[in-house]
Design an enzyme around this catalytic site. Structure first.
Site, PDB file in Angstrom:
ATOM      1  CD  GLU A 174     -18.950  37.407  -8.088  1.00 58.79           C
ATOM      2  OE1 GLU A 174     -19.319  36.293  -7.718  1.00 58.79           O
ATOM      3  OE2 GLU A 174     -17.854  37.623  -8.630  1.00 58.79           O
ATOM      4  CB  CYS A 191     -13.693  45.373 -10.618  1.00 57.83           C
ATOM      5  SG  CYS A 191     -14.376  44.703 -12.126  1.00 57.83           S
ATOM      6  CB  CYS A 250     -24.155  40.968 -19.889  1.00 53.75           C
ATOM      7  SG  CYS A 250     -23.692  42.126 -21.202  1.00 53.75           S
ATOM      8  CB  CYS A 290     -18.836  38.467 -25.079  1.00 52.20           C
ATOM      9  SG  CYS A 290     -19.162  40.190 -25.488  1.00 52.20           S
ATOM     10  CB  CYS A 292     -18.179  37.147 -21.173  1.00 52.60           C
ATOM     11  SG  CYS A 292     -18.763  38.033 -19.712  1.00 52.60           S
ATOM     12  CB  CYS A 303     -11.749  39.620 -16.625  1.00 57.00           C
ATOM     13  SG  CYS A 303     -10.651  40.921 -16.212  1.00 57.00           S
TER      14      CYS A 303
HETATM   15  N1  SAH Z   1     -19.372  44.745 -20.638  1.00 57.43           N
HETATM   16  C1  SAH Z   1     -18.190  45.506 -20.570  1.00 57.43           C
HETATM   17  C2  SAH Z   1     -17.541  45.517 -19.211  1.00 57.43           C
HETATM   18  C3  SAH Z   1     -17.513  44.266 -18.413  1.00 57.43           C
HETATM   19  S1  SAH Z   1     -16.444  42.985 -18.946  1.00 57.43           S
HETATM   20  C4  SAH Z   1     -17.204  45.043 -21.628  1.00 57.43           C
HETATM   21  O1  SAH Z   1     -17.419  44.011 -22.221  1.00 57.43           O
HETATM   22  O2  SAH Z   1     -16.241  45.768 -21.864  1.00 57.43           O
HETATM   23  C5  SAH Z   1     -14.822  43.580 -18.547  1.00 57.43           C
HETATM   24  C6  SAH Z   1     -13.727  42.975 -19.412  1.00 57.43           C
HETATM   25  O3  SAH Z   1     -13.537  41.577 -19.101  1.00 57.43           O
HETATM   26  C7  SAH Z   1     -14.064  43.023 -20.880  1.00 57.43           C
HETATM   27  O4  SAH Z   1     -12.964  43.433 -21.653  1.00 57.43           O
HETATM   28  C8  SAH Z   1     -14.421  41.611 -21.152  1.00 57.43           C
HETATM   29  O5  SAH Z   1     -14.331  41.329 -22.504  1.00 57.43           O
HETATM   30  C9  SAH Z   1     -13.438  40.861 -20.305  1.00 57.43           C
HETATM   31  N2  SAH Z   1     -13.793  39.451 -20.124  1.00 57.43           N
HETATM   32  C10 SAH Z   1     -15.023  38.922 -20.127  1.00 57.43           C
HETATM   33  N3  SAH Z   1     -14.958  37.576 -19.932  1.00 57.43           N
HETATM   34  C11 SAH Z   1     -13.654  37.275 -19.795  1.00 57.43           C
HETATM   35  C12 SAH Z   1     -12.947  36.054 -19.540  1.00 57.43           C
HETATM   36  N4  SAH Z   1     -13.584  34.904 -19.393  1.00 57.43           N
HETATM   37  N5  SAH Z   1     -11.615  36.126 -19.453  1.00 57.43           N
HETATM   38  C13 SAH Z   1     -10.967  37.303 -19.575  1.00 57.43           C
HETATM   39  N6  SAH Z   1     -11.564  38.475 -19.807  1.00 57.43           N
HETATM   40  C14 SAH Z   1     -12.904  38.472 -19.913  1.00 57.43           C
HETATM   41 FE1  SF4 Z   2     -21.475  41.596 -21.483  1.00 55.87          FE
HETATM   42 FE2  SF4 Z   2     -19.479  39.981 -20.814  1.00 55.87          FE
HETATM   43 FE3  SF4 Z   2     -19.663  40.911 -23.306  1.00 55.87          FE
HETATM   44 FE4  SF4 Z   2     -18.976  42.593 -21.323  1.00 55.87          FE
HETATM   45  S1  SF4 Z   2     -17.789  40.817 -22.048  1.00 55.87           S
HETATM   46  S2  SF4 Z   2     -20.473  42.957 -22.966  1.00 55.87           S
HETATM   47  S3  SF4 Z   2     -20.200  41.716 -19.643  1.00 55.87           S
HETATM   48  S4  SF4 Z   2     -21.134  39.539 -22.295  1.00 55.87           S
END
Ligand code: SAH
Ligand code: SF4
Length: 383
Positions: free
Chosen positions: A94, A107, A114, A118, A121, A355
């Protein structure tokens, strides 16, 4: 055959001028071509009227200008727009456009899925599918800009590069690599894409307005600082190694002291004099006064701004968003300690464009969620 053509969206200035050089063309031809493709968004070589006819024929035979196929487009009531691109095998990525008063931010995704996993996420929950190519990364910007300009009526828009664009929320003035994927785990494809974003013959964005967001891939932060220093956001999410190990598993490889040292090294070359620390606010997990105190100690070690992100829930996470009042108190504690802190506005809620909610419909190929549910010992929050 179509799939053997060279997709020009994937070539930065050096690679394009190499190609044209191999054909016996002069470097200025490559620059002209770049402007047609990226600035004017033209994909039909026949329409590139100031290129020699022979050259156009050669291009039509050997090259293409092709973004990923668009699955769907959605618009939020707040003006946010989201495109779902088909990456094959039932997977999607996306891209989200967020208009604000004084800028337009795109964005962009760097991977389908990924591998970092995390805890909070939804992309991580899907597991890793594949890296995007340079053309597929740049194609998101190419596509979005074409659509936005066509919608607004190109006659009314300023040239999409340069200073004029910066003040205009209808055009893309900023790119954040905050879509799906960990950009620094797809470094070789990312780097030419960043170069095109900055190139005056392509998108002409300021390096201060192109942000790479990383969960902390330390060796690649060092390489980025040398190869193409742009603004950097680091996803912190926890103020101590114990908790960060659980929330951002990459922390086991690059723990906080190693990460903070890398941030300080990056700052020597960065176009901005601070790193943005992202911190996703999870109810009862990382949002207590004790966490705020620990975070203050961390933030004092690096010139930084803190960006608190209200967690965007998704069903499989078993986590909850911190209540608004908790976020406010937490932010106040940090500000009282002299740390510049902002709370991110959630945009595009009604189209799941926020996000961590990206491509929520994409299938969970690797059953990461199930595995995680069995192994991760976060117990403070019920599903
Ligand atoms: N992988 C990279 C960039 C993509 S995620 C990273 O982790 O930085 C972009 C941002 O969205 C990151 O700070 C991530 O931690 C945050 N993010 C991921 N899942 C989220 C969620 N469910 N709610 C709010 N922020 C989230
Ligand atoms: Fe990957 Fe999501 Fe963690 Fe960013 S926040 S590194 S997209 S798993």
């Amino acid at each position: 055959m179509e799939n053997e053509r060279i997709n020009l969206l994937g070539l930065d200035a050096a690679a394009l001028s190499d190609l044209i050089g191999q054909w016996g063309g002069k470097p200025f031809r490559a620059r002209q071509l770049q402007r047609w493709v990226h600035q004017r968004g033209v994909d039909a070589f026949d329409n590139m009227t100031d290129l020699a006819r022979d050259f156009r024929v050669q291009l039509s035979e050997r090259c293409s200008v092709q973004a990923l196929p668009v699955g769907t487009e959605q618009r939020s009531s707040d003006g946010t727009r989201k495109w779902l691109f088909d990456v094959g095998q039932g997977n999607a990525i996306e891209t989200v456009f967020i208009p604000e008063d004084d800028r337009g931010t795109l964005c962009v995704s760097s991977q389908a899925g990924c591998a970092v996993n995390c805890r909070f996420c939804s992309t991580g929950h899907q597991g890793f599918n594949r890296n995007l190519s340079t053309a597929e990364i740049v194609g998101q910007l190419w596509w979005a800009r074409r659509v936005l300009e066509a919608d607004a009526g190109s006659a009314r828009l300023p040239a999409a590069t340069g200073k004029a664009a910066v003040e205009d929320p209808r055009v893309i003035s900023n790119v954040v690599m905050m879509g799906m994927g960990e950009p620094l785990l797809n470094y070789d494809q990312l780097l030419p894409a960043l170069r095109l974003m900055l190139d005056d013959n392509a998108y002409g964005l300021s390096r201060r307005r192109v942000t790479v967001s990383t969960s902390g891939v330390v060796p690649m932060m060092d390489r980025l600082s040398q190869d193409c220093p742009v603004a950097l956001a680091v996803s912190l999410h926890a103020p101590n190694d114990g908790l960060r190990d659980e929330l951002v598993p990459l922390n086991k490889k690059y723990p906080l002291d190693v990460l903070l040292a890398a941030c300080n090294r990056y700052l020597e070359f960065a176009p901005r004099d601070f790193i943005t620390f992202e911190y996703c606010m999870l109810d009862g997990i990382n949002d207590t006064d004790q966490h705020a105190r620990e975070l203050i100690q961390i933030a004092r070690q690096v010139r930084c701004k803190l960006n608190l992100i209200p967690f965007n829930p998704f069903p499989e996470s078993g986590l909850k968003r911190s209540p608004q009042v908790r976020v406010r108190v937490f932010a106040q504690r940090l500000m009282d300690a002299g740390i510049i802190t902002t709370v991110r506005k959630t945009r595009g809620d009604d189209i799941a464009a926020a996000c961590g909610q990206l491509a929520g419909e994409v299938q969970d190929r690797t059953r990461v969620a199930e595995r995680r549910a069995r192994t991760i010992p976060i117990t403070q929050v019920s599903a």
